[in-house]
Design a protein around this motif. Structure first.
Motif, PDB file in Angstrom:
ATOM      1  N   TYR A  97      -2.401  26.608  11.350  1.00 46.59           N
ATOM      2  CA  TYR A  97      -2.585  25.905  10.076  1.00 46.59           C
ATOM      3  C   TYR A  97      -3.789  26.426   9.306  1.00 46.59           C
ATOM      4  N   ALA A  98      -4.803  26.949  10.002  1.00 43.03           N
ATOM      5  CA  ALA A  98      -6.023  27.386   9.317  1.00 43.03           C
ATOM      6  C   ALA A  98      -5.864  28.739   8.635  1.00 43.03           C
ATOM      7  N   VAL A  99      -5.243  29.690   9.304  1.00 45.41           N
ATOM      8  CA  VAL A  99      -5.170  31.056   8.772  1.00 45.41           C
ATOM      9  C   VAL A  99      -4.443  31.126   7.427  1.00 45.41           C
ATOM     10  N   PRO A 100      -3.310  30.461   7.232  1.00 45.23           N
ATOM     11  CA  PRO A 100      -2.686  30.514   5.906  1.00 45.23           C
ATOM     12  C   PRO A 100      -3.594  29.962   4.791  1.00 45.23           C
ATOM     13  N   MET A 101      -4.362  28.917   5.091  1.00 43.63           N
ATOM     14  CA  MET A 101      -5.288  28.370   4.088  1.00 43.63           C
ATOM     15  C   MET A 101      -6.410  29.365   3.799  1.00 43.63           C
ATOM     16  N   LEU A 102      -6.948  29.982   4.844  1.00 44.87           N
ATOM     17  CA  LEU A 102      -8.019  30.960   4.676  1.00 44.87           C
ATOM     18  C   LEU A 102      -7.526  32.163   3.884  1.00 44.87           C
ATOM     19  N   THR A 103      -6.312  32.610   4.182  1.00 45.23           N
ATOM     20  CA  THR A 103      -5.733  33.759   3.477  1.00 45.23           C
ATOM     21  C   THR A 103      -5.533  33.437   1.996  1.00 45.23           C
ATOM     22  N   SER A 104      -5.002  32.267   1.718  1.00 49.47           N
ATOM     23  CA  SER A 104      -4.793  31.859   0.330  1.00 49.47           C
ATOM     24  C   SER A 104      -6.118  31.811  -0.431  1.00 49.47           C
ATOM     25  N   GLU A 105      -7.133  31.221   0.178  1.00 49.52           N
ATOM     26  CA  GLU A 105      -8.440  31.146  -0.470  1.00 49.52           C
ATOM     27  C   GLU A 105      -9.039  32.532  -0.674  1.00 49.52           C
ATOM     28  N   THR A 106      -8.822  33.424   0.289  1.00 50.45           N
ATOM     29  CA  THR A 106      -9.340  34.788   0.190  1.00 50.45           C
ATOM     30  C   THR A 106      -8.762  35.486  -1.040  1.00 50.45           C
ATOM     31  N   LEU A 107      -7.467  35.387  -1.228  1.00 54.45           N
ATOM     32  CA  LEU A 107      -6.821  36.060  -2.349  1.00 54.45           C
ATOM     33  C   LEU A 107      -7.211  35.429  -3.686  1.00 54.45           C
ATOM     34  N   THR A 108      -7.447  34.134  -3.690  1.00 55.36           N
ATOM     35  CA  THR A 108      -7.889  33.458  -4.903  1.00 55.36           C
ATOM     36  C   THR A 108      -9.330  33.842  -5.238  1.00 55.36           C
ATOM     37  N   ALA A 109     -10.204  33.826  -4.236  1.00 53.42           N
ATOM     38  CA  ALA A 109     -11.627  34.102  -4.451  1.00 53.42           C
ATOM     39  C   ALA A 109     -11.915  35.583  -4.651  1.00 53.42           C
ATOM     40  N   GLN A 110     -11.033  36.447  -4.129  1.00 57.24           N
ATOM     41  CA  GLN A 110     -11.266  37.896  -4.178  1.00 57.24           C
ATOM     42  C   GLN A 110     -12.591  38.261  -3.514  1.00 57.24           C
ATOM     43  N   SER A 111     -12.966  37.487  -2.489  1.00 62.70           N
ATOM     44  CA  SER A 111     -14.202  37.736  -1.754  1.00 62.70           C
ATOM     45  C   SER A 111     -14.145  36.959  -0.440  1.00 62.70           C
ATOM     46  N   ALA A 112     -15.224  37.074   0.331  1.00 61.26           N
ATOM     47  CA  ALA A 112     -15.333  36.310   1.571  1.00 61.26           C
ATOM     48  C   ALA A 112     -16.079  34.995   1.344  1.00 61.26           C
ATOM     49  N   ARG A 113     -16.333  34.654   0.103  1.00 63.64           N
ATOM     50  CA  ARG A 113     -17.003  33.391  -0.226  1.00 63.64           C
ATOM     51  C   ARG A 113     -15.961  32.286  -0.308  1.00 63.64           C
ATOM     52  N   ILE A 114     -15.520  31.849   0.865  1.00 59.20           N
ATOM     53  CA  ILE A 114     -14.491  30.821   0.957  1.00 59.20           C
ATOM     54  C   ILE A 114     -14.981  29.705   1.866  1.00 59.20           C
ATOM     55  N   ASP A 115     -14.353  28.545   1.742  1.00 55.85           N
ATOM     56  CA  ASP A 115     -14.709  27.401   2.573  1.00 55.85           C
ATOM     57  C   ASP A 115     -14.080  27.530   3.952  1.00 55.85           C
ATOM     58  N   THR A 116     -14.727  26.921   4.936  1.00 61.36           N
ATOM     59  CA  THR A 116     -14.124  26.824   6.260  1.00 61.36           C
ATOM     60  C   THR A 116     -13.064  25.722   6.213  1.00 61.36           C
ATOM     61  N   VAL A 117     -12.127  25.785   7.129  1.00 63.09           N
ATOM     62  CA  VAL A 117     -11.079  24.776   7.213  1.00 63.09           C
ATOM     63  C   VAL A 117     -11.532  23.700   8.194  1.00 63.09           C
ATOM     64  N   SER A 118     -11.472  22.454   7.752  1.00 61.24           N
ATOM     65  CA  SER A 118     -11.863  21.334   8.593  1.00 61.24           C
ATOM     66  C   SER A 118     -11.021  21.316   9.867  1.00 61.24           C
ATOM     67  N   GLY A 119     -11.680  21.188  11.003  1.00 64.89           N
ATOM     68  CA  GLY A 119     -10.975  21.176  12.280  1.00 64.89           C
ATOM     69  C   GLY A 119     -10.774  22.570  12.855  1.00 64.89           C
ATOM     70  N   ALA A 120     -11.158  23.581  12.109  1.00 64.25           N
ATOM     71  CA  ALA A 120     -11.003  24.970  12.567  1.00 64.25           C
ATOM     72  C   ALA A 120     -12.265  25.770  12.218  1.00 64.25           C
ATOM     73  N   THR A 121     -13.402  25.162  12.462  1.00 64.83           N
ATOM     74  CA  THR A 121     -14.667  25.765  12.054  1.00 64.83           C
ATOM     75  C   THR A 121     -14.896  27.124  12.701  1.00 64.83           C
ATOM     76  N   TYR A 122     -14.713  27.238  14.000  1.00 61.00           N
ATOM     77  CA  TYR A 122     -14.977  28.501  14.689  1.00 61.00           C
ATOM     78  C   TYR A 122     -14.022  29.598  14.227  1.00 61.00           C
ATOM     79  N   THR A 123     -12.744  29.261  14.121  1.00 62.14           N
ATOM     80  CA  THR A 123     -11.761  30.226  13.641  1.00 62.14           C
ATOM     81  C   THR A 123     -12.090  30.634  12.211  1.00 62.14           C
ATOM     82  N   SER A 124     -12.458  29.680  11.369  1.00 62.04           N
ATOM     83  CA  SER A 124     -12.809  29.970   9.984  1.00 62.04           C
ATOM     84  C   SER A 124     -14.016  30.900   9.895  1.00 62.04           C
TER      85      SER A 124
END
Length: 140
Positions: A97-124
């Motif tokens: 559940y975390a990786v698709p959210m992180l990927t979506s945010e990455t493409l929107t932000a066009q950078s690594a300045r993205i939020d961590t996903v709640s409940g998946a802090t280490y993976t984020s």
């Protein structure tokens, strides 16, 4: 008087709880990372060089995380987690559940300045560090 104090304390606690909530919004795209226009030289205004780049494998408490990005026309066009924690079913569920959210945010932000996903802090955090490593390579 005691009832008023309890009411004030409950109201203050409720307000503090509400203020602690952080809406989960994509990170804002920096002004310098505007899309490249026609006639670009392959490196966009963000300085990204077209190609595919694999970030460092980042060891987290629950296993390694590694991200591969694709850059085209100076824009981040793809991000794939090639390694995620997978030792047990719970690790796979969290990454699922975390990786698709992180990927979506990455493409929107066009950078690594993205939020961590709640409940998946280490993976984020592992994802963000590996992503930054890949983007560092893409800056040529």
């Amino acid at each position: 008087m005691r009832r008023q104090l309890l009411s004030v304390a409950a109201t203050a606690a409720g307000i503090c709880s509400l203020l602690a909530l952080k809406p989960h919004l994509p990170a804002a795209q920096p002004m310098s990372a505007a899309p490249t226009g026609p006639g670009s030289t392959g490196a966009g205004s963000g300085g990204l060089v077209s190609g595919t780049y694999t970030g460092d494998s980042v060891d987290t408490r629950y296993g390694p995380v590694q991200v591969r990005v694709t850059v085209s026309g100076g824009r981040l066009t793809g991000a794939v987690a090639v390694r995620t924690p997978s030792e047990n079913e719970r690790d796979r569920e969290i990454a699922g559940y975390a990786v698709p959210m992180l990927t979506s945010e990455t493409l929107t932000a066009q950078s690594a300045r993205i939020d961590t996903v709640s409940g998946a802090t280490y993976t984020s955090e592992g994802y963000i560090r590996s992503l930054q490593s890949a983007l560092d390579q893409a800056h040529g």
